[in-house]
Motif scaffolding. Structure first.
Motif, short mmCIF file in Angstrom:
data_model
loop_
_atom_site.label_atom_id
_atom_site.label_comp_id
_atom_site.label_asym_id
_atom_site.label_seq_id
_atom_site.Cartn_x
_atom_site.Cartn_y
_atom_site.Cartn_z
N ASN A 37 1.13 -1.29 -0.21
CA ASN A 37 -0.26 -0.40 -0.04
C ASN A 37 0.91 1.27 -0.10
O ASN A 37 1.59 1.89 1.04
CB ASN A 37 -0.68 -0.37 1.33
N ARG A 38 1.26 1.83 -0.99
CA ARG A 38 2.19 3.16 -1.54
C ARG A 38 1.60 3.90 -0.37
O ARG A 38 2.85 4.64 -0.19
CB ARG A 38 1.87 3.74 -2.87
N SER A 39 1.23 3.80 0.01
CA SER A 39 0.26 4.82 0.86
C SER A 39 1.20 4.79 2.19
O SER A 39 1.13 6.24 2.57
CB SER A 39 -1.37 5.79 1.16
N ASN A 40 1.06 3.82 2.26
CA ASN A 40 1.99 3.59 3.86
C ASN A 40 3.12 4.20 3.77
O ASN A 40 3.76 5.44 4.97
CB ASN A 40 2.21 2.33 4.49
N CYS A 41 3.90 4.07 3.04
CA CYS A 41 5.01 4.13 2.83
C CYS A 41 5.22 6.26 3.13
O CYS A 41 5.70 7.02 3.17
CB CYS A 41 5.76 4.06 1.28
N GLU A 42 4.52 6.80 1.92
CA GLU A 42 4.37 8.07 1.67
C GLU A 42 4.28 8.73 2.98
O GLU A 42 4.68 9.86 3.60
CB GLU A 42 3.44 8.77 0.82
N GLN A 43 2.67 8.15 3.91
CA GLN A 43 2.61 8.70 5.49
C GLN A 43 3.36 9.16 5.96
O GLN A 43 4.69 9.63 6.99
CB GLN A 43 1.14 7.75 6.13
N VAL A 44 4.57 7.65 6.44
CA VAL A 44 6.03 7.32 7.22
C VAL A 44 6.91 8.69 6.51
O VAL A 44 7.50 8.75 7.39
CB VAL A 44 6.38 6.34 7.05
N ILE A 45 7.10 9.27 5.10
CA ILE A 45 7.83 9.53 4.58
C ILE A 45 7.53 10.95 5.25
O ILE A 45 8.87 12.11 5.91
CB ILE A 45 8.09 9.91 3.70
N ASN A 46 6.43 11.54 5.17
CA ASN A 46 5.89 12.83 5.65
C ASN A 46 5.99 13.18 6.77
O ASN A 46 6.38 14.15 7.42
CB ASN A 46 4.08 13.19 5.01
N GLU A 47 5.60 12.08 8.08
CA GLU A 47 5.22 12.33 9.53
C GLU A 47 6.82 12.37 9.79
O GLU A 47 7.31 12.81 10.86
CB GLU A 47 5.41 10.57 10.03
N LEU A 48 8.06 11.52 9.37
CA LEU A 48 9.41 11.55 9.85
C LEU A 48 10.42 12.74 9.58
O LEU A 48 11.73 12.93 9.27
CB LEU A 48 10.16 10.16 9.81
N GLY A 49 10.07 12.61 7.81
CA GLY A 49 10.52 14.09 7.41
C GLY A 49 12.27 13.10 6.69
O GLY A 49 12.97 13.76 6.31
N LEU A 50 11.51 11.52 6.33
CA LEU A 50 12.55 11.42 5.38
C LEU A 50 12.70 11.49 4.00
O LEU A 50 12.24 12.24 3.31
CB LEU A 50 12.18 9.64 5.51
N ASP A 51 14.01 11.25 4.36
CA ASP A 51 14.68 11.71 2.66
C ASP A 51 15.29 10.10 1.91
O ASP A 51 15.90 9.36 1.52
CB ASP A 51 16.10 11.84 2.77
N ALA A 52 13.81 9.33 1.72
CA ALA A 52 14.20 7.99 1.10
C ALA A 52 13.61 7.92 -0.25
O ALA A 52 12.31 8.54 -0.70
CB ALA A 52 13.10 7.04 2.23
#
Ligand code: NAI
Ligand code: NAD
Ligand code: ISE
Length: 336
Positions: A37-52
């Motif tokens: 579920n790609r949106s799970n990745c997007e959510q975690v990138i936004n929440e943690l401010g990741l450069d991934a």
């Protein structure tokens, strides 16, 4: 040396591990994510401010040359495929429990690792990293209570979702005890039986809850584990060891005692994420350090296999109602 990590599965524990790899631990950086579920990745990138980077395919993430080590935190049935792909790519992999959902699946991983000629797998059994279990093991090993004769254990969750099935009490929940008690006693299991007490009204119609698992070890130590995943009152892990000379108990998590409104009380945790929060930090730091040094020392694919062999016997015992043997082959020299 900072290790570049790719994470497959960004659900509940995936997010927790991404947070600790990015914000808590030394020498680690999360550079790649995949989830069905790609949106799970997007959510975690936004929440943690990741450069991934997000990958739509887990195998592309595994084979990306920028990724040096992989965390598999997707749900259990996907683990075997991803761990085998990591071994094929020659990359270290931390896989959440269970290593695979059947003993045969774990054996496939053990065989692939032996054929690769290098230990690459660490299983996410965090309890051997918990300070309470470590202190308990020290007491037993020092001989303070003599030889362990009996263990009384409980694994209680306040509630579980509708998707949780009767066999998951073994493969998803008891699997922690199947690993940690083997480690605690330095022993293996020889038989298993499962008993179903009166059912709680809080369990969904298809789920048998609570359950009692009775195990016997090669030295004749008897273990009872109560699994109660809709206990309502909290997340509660208990372990009492009865020895020839005395009794030792797993320490309770630190909690302030209060006297108020004519009551003496201490709070009980309700969330599994908090109960072993320090142990998760230590296990993952150990993994990262081992990736850097090139030598894996944590819970191995063999430990994942041993827990799964016992789990298979327990699931069969749930269905048959009988006492069933747990047949473990000898440990290969590779895992000595
Ligand atoms: P979850 O359902 O919250 O997260 C799983 C994630 O994996 C979801 O985001 C899902 O979309 C993704 N996923 C599923 N299939 C996938 C696939 N084929 N490829 C990529 N992503 C996929 O589950 P949770 O609670 O995070 O559990 C994940 C694993 O962690 C399980 O194996 C579970 O047993 C283990 N776990 C271990 C704990 C421990 O104390 N060591 C505690 C909680 C979970
Ligand atoms: P979860 O359902 O919250 O997360 C699972 C994630 O995996 C979801 O985001 C899902 O979309 C993703 N996923 C599923 N199939 C996938 C696939 N094929 N490819 C990529 N992603 C996929 O589950 P969770 O609670 O995070 O549990 C995940 C794993 O962690 C399980 O194996 C569970 O047993 C284990 N776990 C361990 C502990 C522990 O204490 N060690 C605690 C909780 C969960
Ligand atoms: C979950 O997957 C875990 O691993 C938790 O530690 C456990 O308590 C729970 O029962 C499982 O579902």
């Amino acid at each position: 040396m900072t290790i570049n990590i790719g994470v497959i599965g960004t659900g509940a524990i995936g997010r927790e591990h991404i947070r600790r790899c990015s914000q808590v631990l030394q020498n680690s950086r999360v550079v790649a994510l995949n989830d069905i579920n790609r949106s799970n990745c997007e959510q975690v990138i936004n929440e943690l401010g990741l450069d991934a980077q997000i990958y739509d395919n887990a195998h592309d993430l595994i084979n990306d040359t920028a990724v040096q080590a992989i965390l598999v935190t997707s749900w259990g049935p996907t683990h075997e495929e991803f761990v085998l792909a990591c071994i094929k790519a020659g990359k270290p992999v931390f896989c959440e429990k269970p290593l695979a959902v059947t003993a045969q699946g774990c054996l496939n991983i053990v065989e692939a690792e032996i054929n690769a000629g290098k230990k690459l797998v660490q299983v996410g059994f965090m309890r051997p990293y918990d300070s309470g279990y470590r202190a308990l093991k020290e007491v037993i090993t020092r001989g303070d209570i003599g030889e362990p004769l009996m263990l009384h254990c409980a694994h209680r969750n306040p509630s579980v979702g509708d998707a949780y099935t009767t066999d998951m009490a073994i493969t998803d929940t008891l699997i922690h005890e199947l690993d940690v008690l083997r480690w605690l006693l330095n022993d293996d299991y020889v038989s298993a039986q499962v008993i179903f007490p009166r059912k709680t009204r809080n369990a969904s119609s298809h789920l048998r809850d609570p359950q009692i698992v009775l195990l016997e070890t090669t030295r004749g130590t008897r273990i009872d584990v109560e699994i109660f995943v809709n206990c309502d009152y909290g997340y509660d892990i208990q372990c009492e060891v009865v020895g020839e000379l005395g009794i030792a108990r797993l320490p309770e998590p630190v909690s302030v005692q209060t006297r108020s409104a004519a009551k003496l009380s201490t709070a009980i945790l309700t969330d599994w994420k908090k109960r072993f929060i320090d142990a998760y930090d230590v296990e993952l730091q150990d993994f990262i350090d081992n990736v850097a040094s090139g030598e894996m020392t944590g819970p191995s694919a063999w430990d994942g296999y041993a827990a799964a062999v016992a789990a298979d016997a327990c699931v069969a015992a749930q269905n048959s109602g009988e006492i069933l043997p747990v047949k473990m082959p000898p440990k290969p020299a590779f895992y000595a």
